[in-house]
Design a protein around this motif. Structure first.
Motif, PDB file in Angstrom:
ATOM      1  N   GLY A 125       9.210   6.668  -5.071  1.00  0.00           N
ATOM      2  CA  GLY A 125       9.753   5.415  -5.699  1.00  0.00           C
ATOM      3  C   GLY A 125       9.802   5.932  -7.212  1.00  0.00           C
ATOM      4  N   VAL A 126       8.878   6.649  -7.866  1.00  0.00           N
ATOM      5  CA  VAL A 126       8.501   6.874  -9.050  1.00  0.00           C
ATOM      6  C   VAL A 126       9.728   8.092  -9.409  1.00  0.00           C
ATOM      7  CG1 VAL A 126       7.410   8.075 -11.029  1.00  0.00           C
ATOM      8  CG2 VAL A 126       6.344   6.218  -9.583  1.00  0.00           C
ATOM      9  N   ALA A 127       9.940   9.153  -8.638  1.00  0.00           N
ATOM     10  CA  ALA A 127      10.889  10.050  -8.598  1.00  0.00           C
ATOM     11  C   ALA A 127      12.248   9.334  -8.570  1.00  0.00           C
ATOM     12  CB  ALA A 127      10.718  11.083  -7.337  1.00  0.00           C
ATOM     13  N   GLY A 128      12.503   8.476  -7.781  1.00  0.00           N
ATOM     14  CA  GLY A 128      13.738   7.871  -7.686  1.00  0.00           C
ATOM     15  C   GLY A 128      14.265   7.187  -9.083  1.00  0.00           C
ATOM     16  N   GLY A 183      20.268  -0.424  -8.669  1.00  0.00           N
ATOM     17  CA  GLY A 183      20.161   0.076  -7.233  1.00  0.00           C
ATOM     18  C   GLY A 183      19.117   0.931  -6.857  1.00  0.00           C
ATOM     19  N   ALA A 184      18.907   1.963  -7.835  1.00  0.00           N
ATOM     20  CA  ALA A 184      17.723   2.757  -7.532  1.00  0.00           C
ATOM     21  C   ALA A 184      16.489   2.104  -7.907  1.00  0.00           C
ATOM     22  CB  ALA A 184      17.867   3.885  -8.548  1.00  0.00           C
ATOM     23  N   ALA A 185      16.317   1.292  -9.043  1.00  0.00           N
ATOM     24  CA  ALA A 185      15.121   0.344  -9.336  1.00  0.00           C
ATOM     25  C   ALA A 185      14.920  -0.827  -8.195  1.00  0.00           C
ATOM     26  CB  ALA A 185      15.544  -0.373 -10.472  1.00  0.00           C
ATOM     27  N   LEU A 186      16.193  -1.431  -7.679  1.00  0.00           N
ATOM     28  CA  LEU A 186      15.866  -2.279  -6.750  1.00  0.00           C
ATOM     29  C   LEU A 186      15.396  -1.694  -5.504  1.00  0.00           C
ATOM     30  CD1 LEU A 186      16.190  -5.410  -5.601  1.00  0.00           C
ATOM     31  CD2 LEU A 186      18.667  -4.836  -5.269  1.00  0.00           C
ATOM     32  N   GLY A 187      15.999  -0.604  -4.845  1.00  0.00           N
ATOM     33  CA  GLY A 187      15.704  -0.040  -3.717  1.00  0.00           C
ATOM     34  C   GLY A 187      14.276   0.395  -4.135  1.00  0.00           C
ATOM     35  N   ALA A 188      13.863   0.758  -4.900  1.00  0.00           N
ATOM     36  CA  ALA A 188      12.320   1.101  -4.991  1.00  0.00           C
ATOM     37  C   ALA A 188      11.369  -0.038  -4.950  1.00  0.00           C
ATOM     38  CB  ALA A 188      12.101   1.460  -6.577  1.00  0.00           C
ATOM     39  N   TYR A 237      24.051   1.889  -3.907  1.00  0.00           N
ATOM     40  CA  TYR A 237      22.804   2.719  -4.421  1.00  0.00           C
ATOM     41  C   TYR A 237      21.292   2.340  -4.347  1.00  0.00           C
ATOM     42  CZ  TYR A 237      25.978   6.015  -6.478  1.00  0.00           C
ATOM     43  OH  TYR A 237      26.799   7.040  -6.678  1.00  0.00           O
ATOM     44  N   THR A 238      21.324   0.936  -3.925  1.00  0.00           N
ATOM     45  CA  THR A 238      20.135   0.611  -3.343  1.00  0.00           C
ATOM     46  C   THR A 238      19.910   1.069  -2.241  1.00  0.00           C
ATOM     47  OG1 THR A 238      20.598  -1.957  -4.269  1.00  0.00           O
ATOM     48  CG2 THR A 238      18.932  -1.475  -2.564  1.00  0.00           C
ATOM     49  N   VAL A 239      20.776   1.682  -1.454  1.00  0.00           N
ATOM     50  CA  VAL A 239      20.438   2.384  -0.022  1.00  0.00           C
ATOM     51  C   VAL A 239      20.687   3.890  -0.642  1.00  0.00           C
ATOM     52  CG1 VAL A 239      21.177   2.356   2.467  1.00  0.00           C
ATOM     53  CG2 VAL A 239      21.532   0.368   0.901  1.00  0.00           C
ATOM     54  N   TYR A 240      21.569   4.386  -1.061  1.00  0.00           N
ATOM     55  CA  TYR A 240      21.873   5.689  -1.052  1.00  0.00           C
ATOM     56  C   TYR A 240      21.048   6.592  -1.868  1.00  0.00           C
ATOM     57  CZ  TYR A 240      24.360   9.912  -1.511  1.00  0.00           C
ATOM     58  OH  TYR A 240      24.754  11.521  -1.337  1.00  0.00           O
ATOM     59  N   THR A 241      20.347   5.846  -2.992  1.00  0.00           N
ATOM     60  CA  THR A 241      19.315   6.468  -3.427  1.00  0.00           C
ATOM     61  C   THR A 241      18.187   7.005  -2.935  1.00  0.00           C
ATOM     62  OG1 THR A 241      19.726   5.048  -5.505  1.00  0.00           O
ATOM     63  CG2 THR A 241      17.671   6.430  -5.543  1.00  0.00           C
ATOM     64  N   TYR A 242      18.023   6.260  -1.559  1.00  0.00           N
ATOM     65  CA  TYR A 242      16.797   6.687  -0.704  1.00  0.00           C
ATOM     66  C   TYR A 242      17.535   7.242   0.628  1.00  0.00           C
ATOM     67  CZ  TYR A 242      14.435   4.374  -4.503  1.00  0.00           C
ATOM     68  OH  TYR A 242      14.150   4.140  -5.900  1.00  0.00           O
TER      69      TYR A 242
END
Length: 402
Positions: free
Chosen positions: A56-59, A355-360, A233-238
């Motif tokens: 999550g932090v790396a994201g 999205g990256a933050a929300l996904g985390a 990007y909520t999804v794609y980041t992860y």
């Protein structure tokens, strides 16, 4: 030979064939820019393990990068508006190169984050200028096709850049992947210097009675743009984390992303063929496919085959997203092409970083299985904005009128 004191005739917009060299240069530069932005996506497990931080932090490497773009796109575009557009693009490609070298050599996660922020500042200028640049290379009624062709570079970033860097990072280390990317950025800068013609800036919209309607339409486009990127990007980041949880092995992630990303070219080709004649329908179909694919991913997870099939549908739709929103924004004539580019760039990166933050948050809270449902809901809201915004997304290619 040009006579002394005689200046060559300035570039005049023509058809797509006449602008092919410039469009290729912009597409290539877009490829390395998108790959630079997204390369941590496939390498998150490796980066987090090497630098002793959570996934999550790396994201947040994606988040910090994107928020730099969102914050700086408009001010940096305004600050550089008097500089030659080509020189600004070449400067941005140089900074991309430096950023990737610094990431590769960074001893700690904090240094990596700072180097990524430097890349984000470059990205703020690059896409703001390149969107307006592509629209100036051709006559106005061909802007949709020109932008769609340039965004094939973005699709290639998904198809080749991220998967190949993921495979390279898995094989020889994530730092080597960033060094290779730095070399690709330097090569793109050289080819851009050789192939891209210089074009004039300017192009401010007329100050007339329709100005308010045009600005409202532009606001509608950028709002939908931000929501679409936020959901994606909520999804794609992860996505690498999702694929591992669905049963893929680490060495298989790169090839899987390559196969899935390759299907995005279908969406990009669809946009290139239809944006100049059916812009509203193209936008609606694009978001329907993206939303359906992400929702199906949630329903199929953690089944391996179903997850891969849903991701393929999602990728086909997302291949058209950049082109449909860039074209819609340019055609509102709500601001000059460079300012329009800055606004599209900023709102897309609000979506990417958010999205990256929300996904985390969802990943650490409700769990990995909830991430696709969150993304699908946000894409659905973007589709609703498009359906309600007939002036922002007209059926034809004309600009909105009062």
């Amino acid at each position: 030979m040009t006579p002394p004191g005689h200046r060559p005739a300035p570039w005049q917009p023509g058809d797509v064939r006449e602008a092919a060299g410039g469009l290729f240069a912009l597409g290539l530069a877009t490829f390395v820019a998108i790959t630079t932005e997204l390369v941590p996506v496939g390498l998150l497990p490796l980066i987090s393990a090497d630098l002793l931080v959570s996934e999550g932090v790396a994201g947040l490497l994606v988040t910090a990068y994107a928020f730099m773009v969102a914050a700086l796109a408009v001010p940096l575009t305004s600050a550089t508006r008097r500089l030659p557009r080509k020189a600004v693009l070449l400067g941005a490609l140089t900074v991309y190169t430096v950023s990737n070298v610094l990431v590769a050599l960074a001893p700690t996660f904090a240094v990596v984050a700072v180097a990524r922020a430097l890349g984000g500042a470059s990205h703020a200028v690059f896409f703001s200028v390149s969107i307006g640049y592509a629209s100036r290379l051709v006559r106005p009624h061909l802007a949709g096709r020109a932008l769609a062709l340039v965004t094939l570079g973005a699709s290639a970033g998904f198809v080749l850049g991220v998967p190949l860097s993921t495979s390279l990072g898995t094989a020889v280390g994530w730092r080597a992947a960033f060094l290779v990317l730095a070399g690709a950025c330097a090569l793109a800068g050289l080819l851009t210097a050789l192939l891209l013609p210089s074009v004039p800036g300017g192009g401010a919209p007329p100050d007339d009675a329709a100005r308010g309607a045009r600005r409202t339409a532009l606001a509608g486009v950028t709002t939908a743009n931000a929501l679409a990127y936020l959901g994606h990007y909520t999804v794609y980041t992860y996505v690498s984390v999702l694929l591992l949880a669905a049963g893929l092995t680490a060495p298989a992630i790169g090839p899987a992303l390559l196969l899935i990303g390759g299907l995005g070219l279908i969406g990009a080709a669809y946009a290139a063929a239809r944006l100049d004649t059916h812009p509203r329908q193209t936008t609606v179909v694009t978001l329907l496919v993206v939303g359906a694919g992400v929702l199906a991913l949630g329903l199929a997870f953690p089944g391996t085959v179903g997850t891969l099939a849903a991701a393929a549908v999602w990728s086909i739709g997302f291949g058209a997203v950049a082109a449909v929103f860039q074209t819609a924004a340019i055609r509102t004539r709500g601001a000059s092409p460079d300012v329009v580019g800055a606004l599209v760039n900023a709102t897309a990166n609000i979506g990417i970083g958010g999205g990256a933050a929300l996904g985390a948050l969802v990943l650490d809270g409700a769990g990995l299985a909830a991430v696709p449902y969150t993304g699908a809901a946000l894409v659905g809201v973007a589709l609703l904005v498009v359906l309600l915004g007939r002036r922002a997304f007209p059926a034809g290619s004309d600009s909105p009128e009062a």
